[in-house]
Design a protein around this motif. Structure first.
Motif, PDB file in Angstrom:
ATOM      1  N   SER A  82       0.824  -1.198   0.000  1.00  0.00           N
ATOM      2  CA  SER A  82       0.000   0.000   0.000  1.00  0.00           C
ATOM      3  C   SER A  82       0.865   1.257   0.000  1.00  0.00           C
ATOM      4  O   SER A  82       1.854   1.333   0.730  1.00  0.00           O
ATOM      5  CB  SER A  82      -0.881  -0.018   1.257  1.00  0.00           C
ATOM      6  OG  SER A  82      -1.566   1.192   1.422  1.00  0.00           O
ATOM      7  N   SER A  83       0.461   2.235  -0.792  1.00  0.00           N
ATOM      8  CA  SER A  83       1.172   3.514  -0.777  1.00  0.00           C
ATOM      9  C   SER A  83       0.174   4.656  -0.864  1.00  0.00           C
ATOM     10  O   SER A  83      -0.919   4.501  -1.406  1.00  0.00           O
ATOM     11  CB  SER A  83       2.181   3.594  -1.936  1.00  0.00           C
ATOM     12  OG  SER A  83       1.517   3.557  -3.175  1.00  0.00           O
ATOM     13  N   ALA A  84       0.572   5.786  -0.287  1.00  0.00           N
ATOM     14  CA  ALA A  84      -0.281   6.971  -0.307  1.00  0.00           C
ATOM     15  C   ALA A  84       0.575   8.214  -0.136  1.00  0.00           C
ATOM     16  O   ALA A  84       1.601   8.187   0.541  1.00  0.00           O
ATOM     17  CB  ALA A  84      -1.324   6.902   0.808  1.00  0.00           C
ATOM     18  N   ILE A  87      -1.297  10.568   4.919  1.00  0.00           N
ATOM     19  CA  ILE A  87      -1.392   9.567   5.982  1.00  0.00           C
ATOM     20  C   ILE A  87      -2.866   9.232   6.136  1.00  0.00           C
ATOM     21  O   ILE A  87      -3.661  10.069   6.573  1.00  0.00           O
ATOM     22  CB  ILE A  87      -0.777  10.089   7.292  1.00  0.00           C
ATOM     23  CG1 ILE A  87       0.706  10.378   7.073  1.00  0.00           C
ATOM     24  CG2 ILE A  87      -0.981   9.077   8.410  1.00  0.00           C
ATOM     25  CD1 ILE A  87       1.396  11.043   8.247  1.00  0.00           C
ATOM     26  N   HIS A  88      -3.234   7.988   5.774  1.00  0.00           N
ATOM     27  CA  HIS A  88      -4.648   7.620   5.728  1.00  0.00           C
ATOM     28  C   HIS A  88      -4.988   6.329   6.469  1.00  0.00           C
ATOM     29  O   HIS A  88      -6.161   6.082   6.734  1.00  0.00           O
ATOM     30  CB  HIS A  88      -5.102   7.495   4.271  1.00  0.00           C
ATOM     31  CG  HIS A  88      -4.894   8.741   3.496  1.00  0.00           C
ATOM     32  ND1 HIS A  88      -5.735   9.820   3.573  1.00  0.00           N
ATOM     33  CD2 HIS A  88      -3.903   9.106   2.636  1.00  0.00           C
ATOM     34  CE1 HIS A  88      -5.295  10.791   2.795  1.00  0.00           C
ATOM     35  NE2 HIS A  88      -4.182  10.385   2.209  1.00  0.00           N
ATOM     36  N   GLY A  94      -9.110   6.556   4.636  1.00  0.00           N
ATOM     37  CA  GLY A  94      -8.542   5.304   4.152  1.00  0.00           C
ATOM     38  C   GLY A  94      -9.561   4.193   3.950  1.00  0.00           C
ATOM     39  O   GLY A  94      -9.195   3.081   3.563  1.00  0.00           O
ATOM     40  N   HIS A  97      -9.645   2.426   0.631  1.00  0.00           N
ATOM     41  CA  HIS A  97      -8.313   1.976   0.207  1.00  0.00           C
ATOM     42  C   HIS A  97      -8.010   0.653   0.895  1.00  0.00           C
ATOM     43  O   HIS A  97      -8.536  -0.387   0.505  1.00  0.00           O
ATOM     44  CB  HIS A  97      -7.293   3.083   0.537  1.00  0.00           C
ATOM     45  CG  HIS A  97      -5.929   2.827   0.024  1.00  0.00           C
ATOM     46  ND1 HIS A  97      -4.816   2.920   0.814  1.00  0.00           N
ATOM     47  CD2 HIS A  97      -5.475   2.457  -1.193  1.00  0.00           C
ATOM     48  CE1 HIS A  97      -3.736   2.645   0.097  1.00  0.00           C
ATOM     49  NE2 HIS A  97      -4.110   2.354  -1.121  1.00  0.00           N
ATOM     50  N   ARG A 117       3.110  -0.944   4.171  1.00  0.00           N
ATOM     51  CA  ARG A 117       2.583   0.400   3.957  1.00  0.00           C
ATOM     52  C   ARG A 117       3.700   1.428   3.810  1.00  0.00           C
ATOM     53  O   ARG A 117       4.639   1.450   4.598  1.00  0.00           O
ATOM     54  CB  ARG A 117       1.700   0.763   5.144  1.00  0.00           C
ATOM     55  CG  ARG A 117       1.032   2.088   5.080  1.00  0.00           C
ATOM     56  CD  ARG A 117       0.157   2.323   6.308  1.00  0.00           C
ATOM     57  NE  ARG A 117      -0.930   1.331   6.365  1.00  0.00           N
ATOM     58  CZ  ARG A 117      -1.101   0.490   7.381  1.00  0.00           C
ATOM     59  NH1 ARG A 117      -0.286   0.486   8.414  1.00  0.00           N
ATOM     60  NH2 ARG A 117      -2.104  -0.370   7.364  1.00  0.00           N
ATOM     61  N   GLU A 119       3.377   5.475   3.539  1.00  0.00           N
ATOM     62  CA  GLU A 119       2.513   6.663   3.502  1.00  0.00           C
ATOM     63  C   GLU A 119       3.355   7.929   3.560  1.00  0.00           C
ATOM     64  O   GLU A 119       4.549   7.870   3.791  1.00  0.00           O
ATOM     65  CB  GLU A 119       1.562   6.664   4.707  1.00  0.00           C
ATOM     66  CG  GLU A 119       0.529   5.592   4.670  1.00  0.00           C
ATOM     67  CD  GLU A 119      -0.501   5.777   5.761  1.00  0.00           C
ATOM     68  OE1 GLU A 119      -1.676   5.982   5.427  1.00  0.00           O
ATOM     69  OE2 GLU A 119      -0.138   5.722   6.946  1.00  0.00           O
ATOM     70  N   SER A 120       2.720   9.041   3.391  1.00  0.00           N
ATOM     71  CA  SER A 120       3.330  10.378   3.411  1.00  0.00           C
ATOM     72  C   SER A 120       4.367  10.556   2.313  1.00  0.00           C
ATOM     73  O   SER A 120       5.302  11.331   2.451  1.00  0.00           O
ATOM     74  CB  SER A 120       3.917  10.704   4.795  1.00  0.00           C
ATOM     75  OG  SER A 120       5.051   9.907   5.094  1.00  0.00           O
ATOM     76  N   ALA A 131       9.253   6.566   5.302  1.00  0.00           N
ATOM     77  CA  ALA A 131       8.182   5.650   4.893  1.00  0.00           C
ATOM     78  C   ALA A 131       8.742   4.489   4.087  1.00  0.00           C
ATOM     79  O   ALA A 131       8.354   3.332   4.297  1.00  0.00           O
ATOM     80  CB  ALA A 131       7.130   6.402   4.080  1.00  0.00           C
TER      81      ALA A 131
END
Length: 146
Positions: A82-84, A87-88, A94, A97, A117, A119-120, A131
């Protein structure tokens, strides 16, 4: 509207039906699955949603019973990469997702799910590097040999 009967399908519809059947067969035959899940606009990419639609098939990967749905595709291990940009995880933003993916996998009977994960990633260089380092460490934890 249901798809046309097989004998009434045009070439494009036949191709899509064959692709859907192959995708479902590959999914059902797999012992382990890695899902790449970047967050796009607070949700999963449309290509991933299409894959889910192809593997969530009544009578094949789940069935309905008098007590509700039952997953038929258990016994698999799934790793969600998972990537974003923000921050979810664990936040209302989220839900469409990672939360959705876990819910769908549980629905088809899969409960051995791990999330790697990152994130950010759209923040500055330092949070992005942290991250990526955390994701790499998580991968090492998951695949360390004893």
């Amino acid at each position: 509207m249901p798809p046309p009967r097989a004998e009434l399908r045009d070439a494009a519809q036949k191709h899509e039906a064959e692709l859907a059947e192959r995708t479902l067969e590959e999914f059902l035959a797999a012992d382990a699955i890695v899902i790449g899940a970047p967050m796009y606009n607070f949700a999963i990419p449309s290509q991933l949603k299409t894959w889910i639609d192809r593997i969530a098939v009544a009578g094949k990967s789940f069935k309905y019973t008098e007590s509700g749905p039952v997953g038929l595709a258990g016994g698999k291990t799934v790793v969600i990469a998972s990537s974003a940009g923000g921050i979810h995880a664990g936040q209302p933003s989220g839900q469409a997702h990672e939360d959705y993916l876990v819910r769908m996998l549980n629905f088809v009977g899969i409960d051995d799910i791990e999330i790697v994960r990152a994130e950010s990633l759209a923040y500055s260089e330092e949070p992005r590097a942290e991250a990526m380092k955390g994701a790499a460490q998580r991968i090492c934890e998951l695949f360390a040999t004893a």
